[in-house]
Motif scaffolding. Structure first.
Motif, PDB file in Angstrom:
ATOM      1  N   THR A  36       0.813  -1.223   0.000  1.00  7.04           N
ATOM      2  CA  THR A  36       0.000   0.000   0.000  1.00  7.04           C
ATOM      3  C   THR A  36       0.848   1.275   0.000  1.00  7.04           C
ATOM      4  O   THR A  36       0.610   2.179  -0.821  1.00  7.04           O
ATOM      5  CB  THR A  36      -0.981  -0.006   1.191  1.00  7.04           C
ATOM      6  OG1 THR A  36      -1.637  -1.259   1.225  1.00  7.04           O
ATOM      7  CG2 THR A  36      -2.007   1.106   1.063  1.00  7.04           C
ATOM      8  N   PRO A  37       1.857   1.390   0.874  1.00  2.00           N
ATOM      9  CA  PRO A  37       2.666   2.618   0.817  1.00  2.00           C
ATOM     10  C   PRO A  37       3.324   2.786  -0.554  1.00  2.00           C
ATOM     11  O   PRO A  37       3.411   3.905  -1.080  1.00  2.00           O
ATOM     12  CB  PRO A  37       3.725   2.398   1.912  1.00  2.00           C
ATOM     13  CG  PRO A  37       3.121   1.370   2.829  1.00  2.00           C
ATOM     14  CD  PRO A  37       2.290   0.479   1.957  1.00  2.00           C
ATOM     15  N   CYS A  38       3.772   1.689  -1.126  1.00  2.00           N
ATOM     16  CA  CYS A  38       4.471   1.726  -2.423  1.00  2.00           C
ATOM     17  C   CYS A  38       3.533   2.155  -3.551  1.00  2.00           C
ATOM     18  O   CYS A  38       3.900   2.992  -4.389  1.00  2.00           O
ATOM     19  CB  CYS A  38       5.068   0.341  -2.693  1.00  2.00           C
ATOM     20  SG  CYS A  38       6.036   0.255  -4.200  1.00  2.00           S
ATOM     21  N   VAL A 187       0.522 -17.316   1.424  1.00  4.31           N
ATOM     22  CA  VAL A 187       1.212 -16.772   2.602  1.00  4.31           C
ATOM     23  C   VAL A 187       2.011 -15.547   2.173  1.00  4.31           C
ATOM     24  O   VAL A 187       2.784 -15.588   1.223  1.00  4.31           O
ATOM     25  CB  VAL A 187       2.122 -17.828   3.278  1.00  4.31           C
ATOM     26  CG1 VAL A 187       1.299 -18.756   4.150  1.00  4.31           C
ATOM     27  CG2 VAL A 187       2.936 -18.624   2.274  1.00  4.31           C
ATOM     28  N   VAL A 188       1.777 -14.453   2.889  1.00  3.98           N
ATOM     29  CA  VAL A 188       2.380 -13.164   2.530  1.00  3.98           C
ATOM     30  C   VAL A 188       3.561 -12.896   3.468  1.00  3.98           C
ATOM     31  O   VAL A 188       3.417 -13.026   4.686  1.00  3.98           O
ATOM     32  CB  VAL A 188       1.350 -12.019   2.671  1.00  3.98           C
ATOM     33  CG1 VAL A 188       1.946 -10.696   2.216  1.00  3.98           C
ATOM     34  CG2 VAL A 188       0.080 -12.347   1.909  1.00  3.98           C
ATOM     35  N   VAL A 189       4.684 -12.527   2.885  1.00  4.12           N
ATOM     36  CA  VAL A 189       5.855 -12.214   3.709  1.00  4.12           C
ATOM     37  C   VAL A 189       6.456 -10.894   3.241  1.00  4.12           C
ATOM     38  O   VAL A 189       6.728 -10.712   2.056  1.00  4.12           O
ATOM     39  CB  VAL A 189       6.938 -13.319   3.605  1.00  4.12           C
ATOM     40  CG1 VAL A 189       8.087 -13.000   4.558  1.00  4.12           C
ATOM     41  CG2 VAL A 189       6.354 -14.692   3.917  1.00  4.12           C
ATOM     42  N   GLY A 190       6.632 -10.002   4.186  1.00  7.46           N
ATOM     43  CA  GLY A 190       7.276  -8.727   3.894  1.00  7.46           C
ATOM     44  C   GLY A 190       8.592  -8.606   4.634  1.00  7.46           C
ATOM     45  O   GLY A 190       9.648  -8.982   4.128  1.00  7.46           O
TER      46      GLY A 190
END
Ligand SMILES: O=C([C@H](O)CO)[C@H](O)[C@H](O)COP(=O)(O)O
Length: 213
Positions: A36-38, A187-190
Motif C-alpha cells: 500500500t505505501p508503495c 502466505v504473505v511475507v514482507g
C-alpha cells in the motif's frame, strides 16, 4: 491439495529499490505485491514496470480500496494487476465494484479483513458475492501492538467458504508452515524477506519450507 503460494510484500517507497528487491526474490515467490505505501507513492507506473519485468509472477496491488471500487481498481487491472485488494470494512457496493472490475479483466479481487469486527460475516458475504480471495491480515500497526493473524485464520478457515485464504501479518520461517497447515493458501511475507541480510536467501528458504508443508 494445490501447493500454497508465496507472496512477497514490496513495502519500500523507492521505485528503483522496489524493482531491485523484486529482481532478487522473483525466482522464489509466486506473487509480487505492490504494498500500500508503495502503490500510493508510485502509482500505476510501478505496476506496469513489474508486470513487464516479471511476466512469470502474479502481481498483487494492495490498494486497500475504501470507496469507488470499480473506478479505482479498473486502471490497475488494465495496467496488469492480477489481484487488487479492497477493504472488508468498505461498503458492499465498493467490494462489488472491485469484484466487477476484476471479472472484466480476467483477474481477481481480494477482500482484506484488516480492522473488520465481524470477520466471519464479512468473509461469508464476500465469498457469496464472488470474491476469489479472503485476506486475513494483521497490519503493521497491529503487529507492533503484539497482534498476530492466527486466531483469525482459524475462524475463517473453519467456514470452508471454497475461496482462497491469504494470510499476512509478520509471517516468517518459524510460522509459515503452521500457517499453511491451518488453512492458508497464500502466505504473505514482507519484513522477514526485505529485512533479512540476504532477501534472496530468505525467499529461497521460505520457498523450500512452503513446498515441504
Ligand atoms: O500489507 C501490509 C501492511 O498493511 C502495509 O501495507 C504488509 O505488506 C503485510 O503485512 C506483509 O508484511 P509483513 O507483515 O512485514 O510480513
Amino acid at each position: 491439495m494445490a501447493k500454497a503460494l508465496i507472496q512477497m510484500a514490496l513495502d519500500s517507497l523507492d521505485f528503483d529499490q522496489t524493482l531491485a528487491l523484486a529482481e532478487q526474490v522473483a525466482p522464489y515467490v509466486d506473487i509480487l505485491e505492490v504494498g500500500t505505501p508503495c502503490i500510493k507513492y508510485n502509482g500505476l507506473e510501478i505496476v506496469t514496470a513489474l508486470k513487464t519485468k516479471f511476466p512469470n509472477n502474479l502481481i498483487l496491488v494492495d490498494l486497500k480500496t475504501m470507496d469507488a471500487g470499480e473506478y479505482e481498481a479498473t486502471p490497475f487491472y488494465e495496467a496488469g494487476a492480477d489481484i487488487c485488494t479492497v477493504l472488508g470494512v468498505s461498503d458492499k457496493a465498493t467490494m462489488g465494484g472491485v469484484i466487477k472490475a476484476a471479472n472484466a479483466n480476467n483477474a481477481e479481487a481480494q477482500i482484506d479483513l484488516i480492522s473488520v469486527r465481524d470477520k466471519k460475516a464479512v468473509a461469508t458475504e464476500a465469498a457469496k458475492n464472488g470474491a476469489q480471495i479472503i485476506g486475513v491480515h494483521t497490519g503493521l500497526d497491529a503487529q507492533a501492538a503484539g497482534q498476530t493473524p492466527f486466531a483469525d485464520l482459524q475462524a475463517i478457515a473453519s467456514l470452508n467458504l471454497g475461496v482462497r485464504i491469504s494470510v499476512a501479518g509478520g509471517l516468517n520461517k518459524d510460522t509459515i508452515q503452521k500457517t499453511i497447515q491451518a488453512g492458508a493458501t497464500i502466505v504473505v511475507v514482507g519484513a522477514a524477506i526485505y529485512g533479512a541480510p540476504s532477501p534472496a536467501e530468505s525467499a529461497k528458504e521460505l520457498r523450500a519450507l512452503v513446498d515441504a508443508a
